[in-house]
Write an enzyme that holds these catalytic residues in place. Structure first.
Site, PDB file in Angstrom:
ATOM      1  N   PHE B 234       0.815  -1.237   0.000  1.00  0.00           N
ATOM      2  CA  PHE B 234       0.000   0.000   0.000  1.00  0.00           C
ATOM      3  C   PHE B 234       0.837   1.272   0.000  1.00  0.00           C
ATOM      4  O   PHE B 234       0.373   2.325   0.413  1.00  0.00           O
ATOM      5  CB  PHE B 234      -0.983   0.006   1.187  1.00  0.00           C
ATOM      6  CG  PHE B 234      -1.782  -1.261   1.311  1.00  0.00           C
ATOM      7  CD1 PHE B 234      -2.652  -1.625   0.301  1.00  0.00           C
ATOM      8  CD2 PHE B 234      -1.650  -2.099   2.402  1.00  0.00           C
ATOM      9  CE1 PHE B 234      -3.378  -2.804   0.382  1.00  0.00           C
ATOM     10  CE2 PHE B 234      -2.366  -3.280   2.490  1.00  0.00           C
ATOM     11  CZ  PHE B 234      -3.233  -3.628   1.469  1.00  0.00           C
ATOM     12  N   ILE B 600      -9.544  -2.123 -19.508  1.00  0.00           N
ATOM     13  CA  ILE B 600      -9.285  -3.003 -18.372  1.00  0.00           C
ATOM     14  C   ILE B 600      -8.667  -4.294 -18.891  1.00  0.00           C
ATOM     15  O   ILE B 600      -9.228  -4.960 -19.769  1.00  0.00           O
ATOM     16  CB  ILE B 600     -10.591  -3.279 -17.597  1.00  0.00           C
ATOM     17  CG1 ILE B 600     -11.129  -1.974 -17.003  1.00  0.00           C
ATOM     18  CG2 ILE B 600     -10.356  -4.313 -16.501  1.00  0.00           C
ATOM     19  CD1 ILE B 600     -10.159  -1.199 -16.130  1.00  0.00           C
ATOM     20  N   ASN B 602      -7.591  -7.158 -17.103  1.00  0.00           N
ATOM     21  CA  ASN B 602      -8.121  -8.403 -16.543  1.00  0.00           C
ATOM     22  C   ASN B 602      -9.290  -8.063 -15.624  1.00  0.00           C
ATOM     23  O   ASN B 602      -9.097  -7.544 -14.521  1.00  0.00           O
ATOM     24  CB  ASN B 602      -7.020  -9.145 -15.769  1.00  0.00           C
ATOM     25  CG  ASN B 602      -7.504 -10.485 -15.214  1.00  0.00           C
ATOM     26  OD1 ASN B 602      -8.651 -10.882 -15.428  1.00  0.00           O
ATOM     27  ND2 ASN B 602      -6.621 -11.160 -14.507  1.00  0.00           N
ATOM     28  N   THR B 605      -9.046  -9.566 -11.787  1.00  0.00           N
ATOM     29  CA  THR B 605      -8.138  -8.945 -10.810  1.00  0.00           C
ATOM     30  C   THR B 605      -8.433  -7.454 -10.656  1.00  0.00           C
ATOM     31  O   THR B 605      -8.244  -6.886  -9.584  1.00  0.00           O
ATOM     32  CB  THR B 605      -6.663  -9.154 -11.207  1.00  0.00           C
ATOM     33  OG1 THR B 605      -6.507  -8.820 -12.578  1.00  0.00           O
ATOM     34  CG2 THR B 605      -6.229 -10.583 -10.981  1.00  0.00           C
ATOM     35  N   GLY B 673      -4.924   2.805 -15.333  1.00  0.00           N
ATOM     36  CA  GLY B 673      -4.513   2.499 -13.951  1.00  0.00           C
ATOM     37  C   GLY B 673      -5.630   2.683 -12.942  1.00  0.00           C
ATOM     38  O   GLY B 673      -6.417   3.626 -13.019  1.00  0.00           O
ATOM     39  N   GLY B 675      -5.132   1.400  -9.296  1.00  0.00           N
ATOM     40  CA  GLY B 675      -4.705   1.123  -7.919  1.00  0.00           C
ATOM     41  C   GLY B 675      -5.123   2.204  -6.932  1.00  0.00           C
ATOM     42  O   GLY B 675      -5.641   1.916  -5.854  1.00  0.00           O
ATOM     43  N   GLU B 676      -4.915   3.459  -7.278  1.00  0.00           N
ATOM     44  CA  GLU B 676      -5.237   4.557  -6.352  1.00  0.00           C
ATOM     45  C   GLU B 676      -6.711   4.935  -6.436  1.00  0.00           C
ATOM     46  O   GLU B 676      -7.366   5.175  -5.428  1.00  0.00           O
ATOM     47  CB  GLU B 676      -4.386   5.796  -6.666  1.00  0.00           C
ATOM     48  CG  GLU B 676      -2.967   5.551  -7.152  1.00  0.00           C
ATOM     49  CD  GLU B 676      -2.081   4.843  -6.166  1.00  0.00           C
ATOM     50  OE1 GLU B 676      -2.229   5.063  -4.964  1.00  0.00           O
ATOM     51  OE2 GLU B 676      -1.242   4.016  -6.607  1.00  0.00           O
TER      52      GLU B 676
END
Lengths: 329, 709
Positions: B234, B600, B602, B605, B673, B675-676
């Site tokens: 993280f 996107i 995948n 995930t 992206g 993640g954030e």
């Protein structure tokens, strides 16, 4: 390394004898609290007397009630058919505590013996009268959000962390204790102490004494009960405040009421005055609201726990409403 | 016809290894002759170590060495004369204590238990100095961070909101939050001459390699970093921490391999956190809901020995089309460990304040919060005055509103009930820069027709290798089963540190490009036209060319076209909450996360990543708060019992919805992206839903029951 002796006697008298002799000997049951404290350096026993081989693991009906062995696990107790049927309040309270893994290990006696979760008690670098008598109370002027509003002293404002204990007090349980000089019994409500000048003592058990069983009286609160636990997350958190409510209602009239709170005092806090107020009154919301207004009488809050003065009556009100069927859980 | 593999839901290529215990994490390497290090924390908050009595510890069974500032090997990179001096705290280099819990000694023994015990025997004496940990008391001592990046920003007129017909002027507080990944930070180091091998929890093995090389003054190639599996990070492993260097230092002093694992309690003090931040927001609008001005000021906790900064105010410059906007960012240096970027760093903090204030404005205007956002929709980036490379935030609003059941929201707070419970709906939006850095990948074809690709990237959980295999399978038109991807090794071709949601964009592009290059090489070998769509039997081509194997390394990076666009991922999060008016208990009933993150790669995930981010956001909104006792300068709840992360029972159904339209600019895959962005906006959505349910505006997180009774 801190060396210690470990024994696992099959006979209670041997266990008691070992503990009476040695200043620094501890009984080990589920270990969910003691082992943590050993790892953190809060206690360094020279002898651990593992009592898990003692025959104290049964729940049995006795004349006028039920006897629970001190080594019955919290899970087995909460899920026991007789408890669920006749003392559902106890089941609710136990299942509101800890996590399934901890309840599987923790025992009745161990739950009664667990230490406070005051952060200053657990931090060896900070003053704490409970850990080092005379060193001072860091919680008084510190982060005291979780702390007591009833019965505290200027030596200690910690609370008893148990949920089970709250229900036991509400249900008028009795504790059986064995010691080197014989056996005795004590009201569950008298088992835990207020801090006073001796916060190092959580309870009235004497050195070397062993809790062997807890008796529950004849069941009279098997229907209108509820356990309210207000906490910061849905599971695995200690109570900000909790309320155990048991009512005996006949023709919409409260024949008998038992109320106790957790997270508010150094011991499970029985609300006797509120019980007396409710007795004989109709079971309706107006009465419950009046009763709730009495809850915080005599309470004293600190910098970070002032919310408990309102949360405590709210918890009792919610408990009364659910127990009487006026609201759903 | 070519099947489009990208976007298929695919299980993790390393999933079986992970769930069967077959994945070897950094703490699990069995190195011969391994010894164990345990850190001794300072018990003061500021001052000087005058002496350390290590005799008892050294005499304790199994103890091999006690390292302190009095006997430690001097590290070249720690000295002011170094060519590239190491930044931040330098353990055991001097006698200064900057924060409570700072390591003052490292005990190394033959077992972890013996080292743990001996660590309790180390006794230090100190000359204490006055210290400051009270953020609020020191707010007036805030400073502008060094370097030009954090100058005040003004577009149009500063504080224009003050003269607007309708305005909000509020302050929001976010307490410090801890990363606390499940896997503890752990490092194993051993030397062979002047070459060192490190197993460590790292988000960037190349970055770790540079840090160790700089500290020890040795060439990069003398440092081998391995970090194949990471059990969550993280952001807490974006940098190399001083205790990692100390592990290698101990190994060098001892001539033995040393492993150092932080305790859970040390995870609260030594590996960063999201800093305590106060934000002041001013919003001004016309009565019909057009923003006139946005003012956003942010004050964040930092450390006296190192500045930490993040982009908490930036979102207010570009997310909405206000003609006037100004931001100010300052930090408050304290005697605390230095913070670190934590998932959605800065932007998550800033979005909580901005999106809460916008919600407040919507009620003043008596306007639907979605309508208010549509009224101020930025069709181009008002900060940089550039077109967006792609932006589908309107679609995010629409699809999220449908999924959460926004039509059931009552515009008047505290009027929607389900039994005793108050019901509320909230929205919170987020944006995070879509980045792409130069990255390399090496492809190897073996005679069995299998493809292996290597790159020095990481996988802290998103499923990096799985995404890379999918990208390769798509370009090569091959079954994924024939392709493997390796990462977490500093000897592999260059890749950026895994941070800023940019791994698929950066490394994925390198994988994409190396596969294209490989395809053309194969076509060339087979005597076919370049860029032909013809599917070749690669093993047969290799055999016909009489080659034992074929290797290609390719670097990929963006071009200057990117400079002509503003590139962001966008999200809108929706929450439905139930609040009990008597007990103050909050149940988040449903979360919907809608994301415009380009293509996107995948679906499976990516959905997991969105759900994980939402869980983090729920923690931020409802449970997480590190509490400092300023009398001692020490955390009062630095453990997992008292510091609350959400438990499973706190987590509702979370729906992740992807717009899934490729970005035409950022990279050949079209991915931006996630993640954030999965976390940014969640806390505001919940806080806004709580207001809608109760009429209580909670501006200080976390929203616990005591704040709602």
């Amino acid at each position: 390394m801190n060396q210690f002796q470990y024994s696992r006697p099959a006979d209670a008298s041997v266990a008691i004898k070992t503990l009476s002799k040695d200043q620094n000997a501890y009984f080990l049951a589920g270990g969910t609290n003691l082992i943590d404290m050993m790892k953190m350096g809060l206690v360094s026993p020279q002898k651990l007397v593992d009592i898990n081989n003692l025959p104290l693991k049964t729940v049995s009906e006795i004349p006028g009630g039920l006897r629970i062995g001190a080594l019955v696990s919290n899970t087995n107790l909460a899920e026991h058919p007789l408890i669920k049927q006749k003392y559902p309040l106890l089941s609710l309270a136990i299942n509101a505590g800890a996590s399934p893994q901890l309840r599987n290990m923790a025992t009745l006696g161990g739950n009664m013996m667990q230490r406070t979760r005051c952060p200053y008690f657990f931090d060896l670098t900070m003053p704490c009268n409970k850990r080092v008598p005379g060193s001072g109370c860091s919680a008084l002027g510190g982060y005291n959000r979780m702390h007591a509003i009833f019965g505290a002293s200027d030596k200690c404002i910690a609370v008893n962390p148990s949920d089970m204990n709250v229900a036991m007090v509400a249900l008028d349980a009795t504790v059986h204790i064995s010691g080197a000089k014989g056996s005795r019994t004590m009201k569950f409500a008298d088992f835990h102490r207020l801090p006073g000048d001796h916060p190092e003592l959580d309870n009235n058990l004497k050195k070397g004494e062993l809790i062997t069983a807890v008796d529950l009286p004849e069941p009279r609160f098997s229907k209108n009960v509820h356990y309210v636990k207000i906490r910061d997350r849905a599971s695995y958190a200690f109570a900000l405040v909790s309320a155990a409510v048991a009512l005996e209602i006949e023709n919409d009239t409260i024949k008998e009421a038992r109320l106790a709170m957790g997270g508010v005092a150094h011991k499970p806090w029985r609300l006797t005055a509120v019980e007396m107020f409710l007795k004989g009154k109709p079971a309706n919301e107006a009465v419950f609201k009046q009763a709730a207004q009495l809850v915080s009488n005599g309470a004293k809050a600190y910098e970070y726990n002032k919310f408990k003065l309102k949360m405590a009556p709210n918890a009792v009100l919610q408990g009364l409403k659910v127990a009487s069927g006026l609201a759903s859980a | 016809m070519k099947k489009d593999t990208i976007g298929d839901p695919m299980s993790r290529v390393d999933g079986r290894l992970k769930v069967t215990g077959g994945a070897t994490y950094s703490g699990e390497y069995k190195v011969a002759g391994l010894t164990y290090g345990v850190l001794v924390p300072a018990t003061i908050t500021a001052g000087t170590i005058t002496a350390i009595d290590t005799k008892a510890a050294e005499r304790a069974p199994g103890v091999l060495k006690v390292i302190t500032s009095f006997n430690a090997l001097k590290l070249p990179g720690y000295q002011p004369t170094a060519e590239k001096p190491v930044k931040g705290l330098k353990l055991f280099n001097d006698d200064k204590v900057y924060f409570n819990g700072q390591p003052i000694a490292l005990v190394v023994a033959d077992t972890f238990e013996r080292a743990t015990y001996a660590a309790t025997l180390v006794k230090a004496t100190y000359q204490t100095a006055p210290f400051e940990t009270d953020f609020h008391k020191n707010l007036d001592k805030s400073i502008v961070p060094q370097g030009g990046r954090y100058k005040d920003y003004v577009r149009g007129e500063a504080d224009a909101y003050k003269n607007a017909p309708v305005k909000v002027e509020q302050q929001y507080l976010l307490p410090s939050e801890m990363h606390n990944p499940m896997e503890l930070h752990v490092t194993t180091a051993f030397w062979d001459g002047d070459k060192v091998t490190i197993y460590t929890k790292s988000q960037g093995v190349k970055g770790s390699q540079r840090s160790f090389a700089a500290a020890f003054g040795i060439p990069l190639e003398n440092v081998q970093i391995n970090s194949r599996f990471v059990g969550g990070a993280f952001g807490s492993s974006l940098r190399t921490w001083p205790h990692e260097i100390a592990t290698a230092q101990a190994a060098k002093m001892l001539g033995k391999p040393v492993k150092l694992t932080l305790t859970r309690e040390q995870m609260f003090t030594l590996v960063g956190y999201r800093p305590l931040t106060i934000q002041k927001i001013g919003l001004g609008a016309t009565p019909d809901g057009k923003l006139v001005g946005i003012t956003h000021e942010s004050y964040s906790q930092s450390a006296v020995y190192e500045e930490f900064t993040e982009n908490s105010v930036n979102v207010s410059r570009f997310l909405y089309a206000s003609p006037n906007a100004n931001t100010r960012y300052k930090i408050v240096p304290l005697n605390v460990g230095v913070p670190a970027p934590m998932r959605g760093p800065g932007e998550a903090t800033g979005s909580f304040a901005l999106e809460s204030a916008l919600d407040e404005l919507s009620y003043l205007l008596k306007m639907d919060p979605i309508q208010l956002r549509l009224n101020n929709y930025a069709d181009m980036d008002p900060e940089r005055n550039l077109p967006w490379s792609s932006k589908y935030l309107k679609e995010c609003y629409q699809r999220g509103a449908e999924k959460i059941g926004w039509a059931n929201r009552k515009s008047e707070p505290a009027t929607n009930k389900d039994g005793d419970w108050l019901v509320g709906y909230g929205i919170g939006c987020g944006a995070f820069g879509a980045y792409r850095s130069a990255s390399q990948a090496k492809l190897t074809l073996t005679p069995d027709g299998k493809i292996n690709i290597k790159s020095a990237t990481s996988d802290i959980g998103p499923g990096t290798a799985t995404a890379m295999v999918l990208i390769a399978a798509d370009v090569l038109n091959m079954p994924a089963e024939k392709i493997t991807f390796e990462l977490g090794n500093s000897a592999f071709p260059m890749a950026p540190t895994q941070g800023g949601s940019a791994t698929v964009s950066s490394v994925g592009s390198a994988v994409h490009d190396v596969c294209l290059a490989f395809k053309n090489k194969m076509l060339l070998l087979a005597g076919k036209n370049q860029n032909s769509d013809e599917q070749l039997d690669y093993a047969a081509v290799l055999k016909a060319a009489n080659l034992p194997l074929l290797e290609i390394t390719q670097e990929s990076k963006g071009d200057e076209t990117a400079q002509k666009y503003s590139m962001y991922s966008f999200s809108s999060h929706f929450a439905q909450v139930y609040v009990h008016p008597l007990t103050g208990m909050i149940k988040v009933k449903k979360v919907v996360a809608v994301v415009d993150a380009g293509k996107i790669v995948n679906l499976k995930t990516a959905s997991s990543q969105m759900i994980g981010g939402a869980v983090g956001g729920i923690g931020m909104a409802m449970t997480e708060e590190a509490v400092m006792d300023d009398r001692f300068g020490k955390l009062a709840n630095g453990n997992f019992a008292d510091y609350h992360v959400p438990v499973q029972a706190d987590i509702p159904q979370i729906d992740a919805i992807f717009i899934d339209k490729p970005d035409p600019i950022i990279n050949p895959i079209g991915t931006k992206g996630i993640g954030e962005i999965s976390l940014i906006g969640v806390a505001a959505a919940i806080a806004n839903a709580v207001y809608n349910a109760t009429g209580k505006r909670i501006r200080e997180l976390p929203i616990t029951p005591d704040k709602l009774i």
